[in-house]
Design an enzyme around this catalytic site. Sequence first.
Site, mmCIF file in Angstrom:
data_model
loop_
_atom_site.group_PDB
_atom_site.id
_atom_site.type_symbol
_atom_site.label_atom_id
_atom_site.label_comp_id
_atom_site.label_asym_id
_atom_site.label_seq_id
_atom_site.Cartn_x
_atom_site.Cartn_y
_atom_site.Cartn_z
ATOM 1 N N ARG A 29 -30.248 19.202 -35.978
ATOM 2 C CA ARG A 29 -29.996 18.718 -34.618
ATOM 3 C C ARG A 29 -28.628 18.056 -34.531
ATOM 4 O O ARG A 29 -28.221 17.335 -35.453
ATOM 5 C CB ARG A 29 -31.102 17.745 -34.174
ATOM 6 C CG ARG A 29 -32.452 18.429 -34.064
ATOM 7 C CD ARG A 29 -33.499 17.615 -33.340
ATOM 8 N NE ARG A 29 -34.803 18.260 -33.540
ATOM 9 C CZ ARG A 29 -35.251 19.314 -32.850
ATOM 10 N NH1 ARG A 29 -34.496 19.805 -31.877
ATOM 11 N NH2 ARG A 29 -36.424 19.850 -33.114
ATOM 12 N N ASP A 30 -27.941 18.329 -33.416
ATOM 13 C CA ASP A 30 -26.622 17.729 -33.197
ATOM 14 C C ASP A 30 -26.778 16.219 -33.027
ATOM 15 O O ASP A 30 -27.679 15.733 -32.337
ATOM 16 C CB ASP A 30 -25.966 18.346 -31.951
ATOM 17 C CG ASP A 30 -24.480 18.073 -31.918
ATOM 18 O OD1 ASP A 30 -23.693 19.026 -32.088
ATOM 19 O OD2 ASP A 30 -24.094 16.900 -31.720
ATOM 20 N N ILE A 31 -25.880 15.479 -33.651
ATOM 21 C CA ILE A 31 -25.938 14.014 -33.612
ATOM 22 C C ILE A 31 -25.580 13.476 -32.224
ATOM 23 O O ILE A 31 -25.930 12.331 -31.892
ATOM 24 C CB ILE A 31 -24.998 13.437 -34.705
ATOM 25 C CG1 ILE A 31 -25.411 12.041 -35.108
ATOM 26 C CG2 ILE A 31 -23.544 13.491 -34.273
ATOM 27 C CD1 ILE A 31 -24.730 11.546 -36.361
ATOM 28 N N ASN A 87 -17.211 27.438 -31.036
ATOM 29 C CA ASN A 87 -15.877 26.950 -30.700
ATOM 30 C C ASN A 87 -14.924 27.316 -31.827
ATOM 31 O O ASN A 87 -15.251 27.110 -33.013
ATOM 32 C CB ASN A 87 -15.887 25.425 -30.511
ATOM 33 C CG ASN A 87 -16.677 25.005 -29.284
ATOM 34 O OD1 ASN A 87 -16.664 25.703 -28.269
ATOM 35 N ND2 ASN A 87 -17.373 23.886 -29.372
ATOM 36 N N VAL A 96 -15.375 20.153 -36.082
ATOM 37 C CA VAL A 96 -15.817 20.261 -37.478
ATOM 38 C C VAL A 96 -15.412 21.655 -37.964
ATOM 39 O O VAL A 96 -15.852 22.669 -37.400
ATOM 40 C CB VAL A 96 -17.340 20.052 -37.615
ATOM 41 C CG1 VAL A 96 -17.762 20.239 -39.068
ATOM 42 C CG2 VAL A 96 -17.738 18.662 -37.108
ATOM 43 N N HIS A 100 -20.023 26.982 -37.017
ATOM 44 C CA HIS A 100 -21.392 26.628 -36.634
ATOM 45 C C HIS A 100 -21.635 27.184 -35.239
ATOM 46 O O HIS A 100 -20.733 27.236 -34.397
ATOM 47 C CB HIS A 100 -21.595 25.110 -36.653
ATOM 48 C CG HIS A 100 -20.520 24.352 -35.957
ATOM 49 N ND1 HIS A 100 -19.296 24.071 -36.539
ATOM 50 C CD2 HIS A 100 -20.463 23.833 -34.707
ATOM 51 C CE1 HIS A 100 -18.549 23.414 -35.697
ATOM 52 N NE2 HIS A 100 -19.227 23.251 -34.559
ATOM 53 N N HIS A 102 -23.686 26.614 -31.830
ATOM 54 C CA HIS A 102 -24.456 25.652 -31.030
ATOM 55 C C HIS A 102 -25.569 26.401 -30.292
ATOM 56 O O HIS A 102 -25.292 27.375 -29.569
ATOM 57 C CB HIS A 102 -23.573 24.990 -29.966
ATOM 58 C CG HIS A 102 -22.467 24.125 -30.484
ATOM 59 N ND1 HIS A 102 -22.531 22.750 -30.505
ATOM 60 C CD2 HIS A 102 -21.240 24.434 -30.986
ATOM 61 C CE1 HIS A 102 -21.398 22.246 -30.983
ATOM 62 N NE2 HIS A 102 -20.600 23.252 -31.284
HETATM 63 P P1 AMP Z 1 -17.583 21.473 -32.520
HETATM 64 O O1 AMP Z 1 -16.987 20.488 -31.563
HETATM 65 O O2 AMP Z 1 -17.867 22.821 -31.949
HETATM 66 O O3 AMP Z 1 -16.808 21.533 -33.827
HETATM 67 O O4 AMP Z 1 -19.014 20.893 -32.858
HETATM 68 C C1 AMP Z 1 -19.230 19.918 -33.824
HETATM 69 C C2 AMP Z 1 -20.528 19.273 -33.505
HETATM 70 O O5 AMP Z 1 -20.992 18.605 -34.656
HETATM 71 C C3 AMP Z 1 -20.465 18.240 -32.384
HETATM 72 O O6 AMP Z 1 -21.325 18.633 -31.323
HETATM 73 C C4 AMP Z 1 -20.906 16.949 -33.058
HETATM 74 O O7 AMP Z 1 -21.687 16.143 -32.212
HETATM 75 C C5 AMP Z 1 -21.697 17.467 -34.249
HETATM 76 N N1 AMP Z 1 -21.770 16.585 -35.400
HETATM 77 C C6 AMP Z 1 -20.752 15.917 -35.994
HETATM 78 N N2 AMP Z 1 -21.208 15.242 -37.065
HETATM 79 C C7 AMP Z 1 -22.543 15.509 -37.152
HETATM 80 C C8 AMP Z 1 -23.573 15.110 -38.039
HETATM 81 N N3 AMP Z 1 -23.335 14.283 -39.067
HETATM 82 N N4 AMP Z 1 -24.834 15.558 -37.817
HETATM 83 C C9 AMP Z 1 -25.094 16.372 -36.773
HETATM 84 N N5 AMP Z 1 -24.156 16.794 -35.904
HETATM 85 C C10 AMP Z 1 -22.895 16.362 -36.095
#
Ligand code: AMP
Length: 114
Positions: A29-31, A87, A96, A100, A102
Amino acid sequence: MADCIFCSIISGDMKGDIVFENDTVVAFRDINPQAPVHILVVPRKHIATLNDLTPEDASIISETVLAAKKLAADEGVAEDGYRLVWNCNRGAGQTVFHIHLHLLGGRTFGWPPG
Ligand code: AMP
């Protein structure tokens, strides 16, 4: 890869709210959720951006999408509808640098995404 938070979650060094895993992907799950259902489906292989994909990664991408499809059904959003988002690079909002997918669901979405 060192200094990659998603590699750390995949290896178990960092805690993640993991909802699914197999030999190819880990989903958690997204944080900072942007929808009632917001899950990240992350290949175990460290690939920084979609620009770094090669033809040899084709099965990884298909496994990632299939995992997202399964999770949409598991989370009860498949029938109403859901959005899958990749993205690529900062201009598209990538923060990140480990690819990944979403999975977003549980609300309606406009177009184009805001
Ligand atoms: P992006 O902006 O497409 O690179 O998405 C990165 C996503 O990772 C964002 O929606 C963040 O909220 C999520 N994220 C960052 N750190 C963590 C974490 N430790 N656990 C879960 N989700 C994370």
